[in-house]
Scaffold this motif. Structure first.
Motif, PDB file in Angstrom:
ATOM      1  N   ALA A 159     -23.615  40.122 -59.318  1.00 42.74           N
ATOM      2  CA  ALA A 159     -23.094  38.853 -59.833  1.00 42.74           C
ATOM      3  C   ALA A 159     -22.126  39.207 -60.954  1.00 42.74           C
ATOM      4  O   ALA A 159     -22.417  40.080 -61.777  1.00 42.74           O
ATOM      5  CB  ALA A 159     -24.227  37.970 -60.350  1.00 42.74           C
ATOM      6  N   PHE A 160     -20.985  38.540 -61.000  1.00 42.77           N
ATOM      7  CA  PHE A 160     -19.944  38.860 -61.967  1.00 42.77           C
ATOM      8  C   PHE A 160     -19.762  37.710 -62.952  1.00 42.77           C
ATOM      9  O   PHE A 160     -19.631  36.550 -62.550  1.00 42.77           O
ATOM     10  CB  PHE A 160     -18.612  39.138 -61.253  1.00 42.77           C
ATOM     11  CG  PHE A 160     -18.674  40.245 -60.234  1.00 42.77           C
ATOM     12  CD1 PHE A 160     -19.433  41.381 -60.455  1.00 42.77           C
ATOM     13  CD2 PHE A 160     -17.955  40.158 -59.048  1.00 42.77           C
ATOM     14  CE1 PHE A 160     -19.488  42.410 -59.515  1.00 42.77           C
ATOM     15  CE2 PHE A 160     -17.993  41.175 -58.095  1.00 42.77           C
ATOM     16  CZ  PHE A 160     -18.766  42.296 -58.334  1.00 42.77           C
ATOM     17  N   GLY A 161     -19.743  38.044 -64.257  1.00 45.82           N
ATOM     18  CA  GLY A 161     -19.586  36.999 -65.261  1.00 45.82           C
ATOM     19  C   GLY A 161     -19.475  37.562 -66.664  1.00 45.82           C
ATOM     20  O   GLY A 161     -19.163  38.744 -66.850  1.00 45.82           O
ATOM     21  N   PHE A 162     -19.748  36.696 -67.638  1.00 50.68           N
ATOM     22  CA  PHE A 162     -19.690  37.070 -69.055  1.00 50.68           C
ATOM     23  C   PHE A 162     -20.939  36.554 -69.756  1.00 50.68           C
ATOM     24  O   PHE A 162     -21.158  35.339 -69.829  1.00 50.68           O
ATOM     25  CB  PHE A 162     -18.440  36.493 -69.722  1.00 50.68           C
ATOM     26  CG  PHE A 162     -18.368  36.770 -71.206  1.00 50.68           C
ATOM     27  CD1 PHE A 162     -17.914  37.998 -71.664  1.00 50.68           C
ATOM     28  CD2 PHE A 162     -18.780  35.821 -72.133  1.00 50.68           C
ATOM     29  CE1 PHE A 162     -17.867  38.269 -73.031  1.00 50.68           C
ATOM     30  CE2 PHE A 162     -18.728  36.079 -73.496  1.00 50.68           C
ATOM     31  CZ  PHE A 162     -18.274  37.316 -73.943  1.00 50.68           C
ATOM     32  N   HIS A 163     -21.764  37.476 -70.241  1.00 43.93           N
ATOM     33  CA  HIS A 163     -22.994  37.100 -70.933  1.00 43.93           C
ATOM     34  C   HIS A 163     -22.641  36.505 -72.291  1.00 43.93           C
ATOM     35  O   HIS A 163     -21.879  37.094 -73.058  1.00 43.93           O
ATOM     36  CB  HIS A 163     -23.887  38.329 -71.113  1.00 43.93           C
ATOM     37  CG  HIS A 163     -25.296  38.001 -71.449  1.00 43.93           C
ATOM     38  ND1 HIS A 163     -25.657  37.362 -72.613  1.00 43.93           N
ATOM     39  CD2 HIS A 163     -26.439  38.215 -70.766  1.00 43.93           C
ATOM     40  CE1 HIS A 163     -26.969  37.204 -72.631  1.00 43.93           C
ATOM     41  NE2 HIS A 163     -27.473  37.704 -71.523  1.00 43.93           N
ATOM     42  N   PRO A 164     -23.206  35.316 -72.613  1.00 43.97           N
ATOM     43  CA  PRO A 164     -22.785  34.628 -73.835  1.00 43.97           C
ATOM     44  C   PRO A 164     -23.348  35.193 -75.139  1.00 43.97           C
ATOM     45  O   PRO A 164     -22.815  34.882 -76.206  1.00 43.97           O
ATOM     46  CB  PRO A 164     -23.300  33.199 -73.626  1.00 43.97           C
ATOM     47  CG  PRO A 164     -24.503  33.374 -72.760  1.00 43.97           C
ATOM     48  CD  PRO A 164     -24.143  34.498 -71.821  1.00 43.97           C
ATOM     49  N   GLU A 165     -24.400  36.003 -75.069  1.00 43.90           N
ATOM     50  CA  GLU A 165     -24.996  36.504 -76.313  1.00 43.90           C
ATOM     51  C   GLU A 165     -24.265  37.752 -76.810  1.00 43.90           C
ATOM     52  O   GLU A 165     -24.852  38.813 -77.031  1.00 43.90           O
ATOM     53  CB  GLU A 165     -26.482  36.798 -76.103  1.00 43.90           C
ATOM     54  CG  GLU A 165     -27.323  35.601 -75.705  1.00 43.90           C
ATOM     55  CD  GLU A 165     -27.575  34.613 -76.849  1.00 43.90           C
ATOM     56  OE1 GLU A 165     -27.196  34.895 -78.004  1.00 43.90           O
ATOM     57  OE2 GLU A 165     -28.153  33.545 -76.568  1.00 43.90           O
ATOM     58  N   GLN A 166     -22.956  37.598 -77.009  1.00 46.10           N
ATOM     59  CA  GLN A 166     -22.124  38.675 -77.546  1.00 46.10           C
ATOM     60  C   GLN A 166     -20.879  38.048 -78.174  1.00 46.10           C
ATOM     61  O   GLN A 166     -20.632  36.849 -78.039  1.00 46.10           O
ATOM     62  CB  GLN A 166     -21.732  39.655 -76.448  1.00 46.10           C
ATOM     63  CG  GLN A 166     -20.942  39.033 -75.299  1.00 46.10           C
ATOM     64  CD  GLN A 166     -20.571  40.046 -74.229  1.00 46.10           C
ATOM     65  OE1 GLN A 166     -20.077  41.135 -74.532  1.00 46.10           O
ATOM     66  NE2 GLN A 166     -20.812  39.700 -72.965  1.00 46.10           N
ATOM     67  N   GLU A 167     -20.122  38.870 -78.851  1.00 49.07           N
ATOM     68  CA  GLU A 167     -18.919  38.384 -79.538  1.00 49.07           C
ATOM     69  C   GLU A 167     -17.965  37.727 -78.551  1.00 49.07           C
ATOM     70  O   GLU A 167     -17.834  38.154 -77.402  1.00 49.07           O
ATOM     71  CB  GLU A 167     -18.228  39.575 -80.219  1.00 49.07           C
ATOM     72  CG  GLU A 167     -17.019  39.212 -81.049  1.00 49.07           C
ATOM     73  CD  GLU A 167     -16.396  40.420 -81.736  1.00 49.07           C
ATOM     74  OE1 GLU A 167     -15.209  40.336 -82.127  1.00 49.07           O
ATOM     75  OE2 GLU A 167     -17.090  41.445 -81.864  1.00 49.07           O
TER      76      GLU A 167
END
Length: 257
Positions: free
Chosen positions: A57-65
């Protein structure tokens, strides 16, 4: 039991440990390996090319800058080019824990929200499920976005939230997955009791470590057997029935043969 890990970060394990999980677990039919950022997407894609069991699955984890606009653009362009190779868009969501630590301003939160909406719209365009990091008061906000864009195939991983939101999610046909902490966490046990079995999956969120009987152990998909036993006990349904239902649910949701 035949198992599918509905949410794992294989790219966060060492190469040796990831290979060991994949190659030495004949009872595992598939692993949904979610991504953190562009580098993570590329690594999960490589793993999926090497191992048929790995469904990325491709995405951007929100718990980061927050990423820069250019980073977001490059990520979305790369995912668009590889969307036929992925099982879902994920992991995406909102930074609940960063906000709890007062590391996110209101303006920044709005930016995370904007990025999330871009991913949801893209998932709708590509007809892909979304894998969501959305807990407590963030969950209703995410539900609103899903409803706004008519996205039905939503998977809230390791979910925690209030009864009103749980009822809304069940009504909307959204799915949840539970980690091995269902073995010892009352909050998660109550969630399982309330949620329909046909909308539940199991996961590890590995390599995230767990407590209770799993303390000090490397997180492994085999731990999900204990999760299924607890789900069966809470639902008062034979574990064999629970295991097959969860397996069939996950295969159908992620279109796994």
């Amino acid at each position: 039991m035949r198992l599918i890990d509905a949410h794992i970060h294989l790219d966060h394990y060492t190469d040796q440990d990831a290979a060991g999980i994949i190659e030495n677990s004949p009872f595992i039919d598939a692993l949904i390996s979610v991504s953190w950022d562009l580098h993570s997407c590329k690594k999960n894609f490589e793993l999926s090319q090497r191992y048929n069991k790995v469904k990325p699955a491709f995405g951007f984890h929100p718990e980061q800058e927050l990423p820069s606009p250019l980073q977001v653009e490059l990520l979305l362009v790369w995912i668009a080019e590889h969307h036929k190779d992925m099982a879902a868009v994920g992991e995406i969501g909102l930074p609940y824990y960063l906000r709890e630590q007062q590391k996110v301003t209101k303006r920044q939160y709005d930016e995370y929200l904007h990025i999330l909406e871009m991913f949801i719209k893209s998932a709708k365009q590509w007809d892909k499920p979304v894998v969501l990091h959305a807990v407590y008061e963030d969950a209703p906000i995410v539900c609103e976005l899903l409803e706004k864009h008519s996205v039905k195939k939503a998977h809230f991983h390791w979910f925690k939230g209030d009864k009103k939101t749980i009822t809304r999610m069940i009504h909307n046909g959204y799915y949840i997955s539970v980690t091995p902490d269902v073995v010892y966490e009352e909050e998660i046990q109550q969630l399982v009791h309330a949620y329909p079995l046909e909308q539940i999956m199991v996961e590890t969120d590995g390599p995230w470590p767990f407590e209770g009987p799993f303390h000090g152990r490397m997180t492994h998909p085999a731990m999900m057997e204990e999760s299924l036993k607890i789900i069966a006990k809470l639902k008062d349904i034979p574990v064999e029935v629970v295991a097959k239902t969860v397996l069939d649910t996950t295969k159908l949701f992620y279109q796994i043969d």
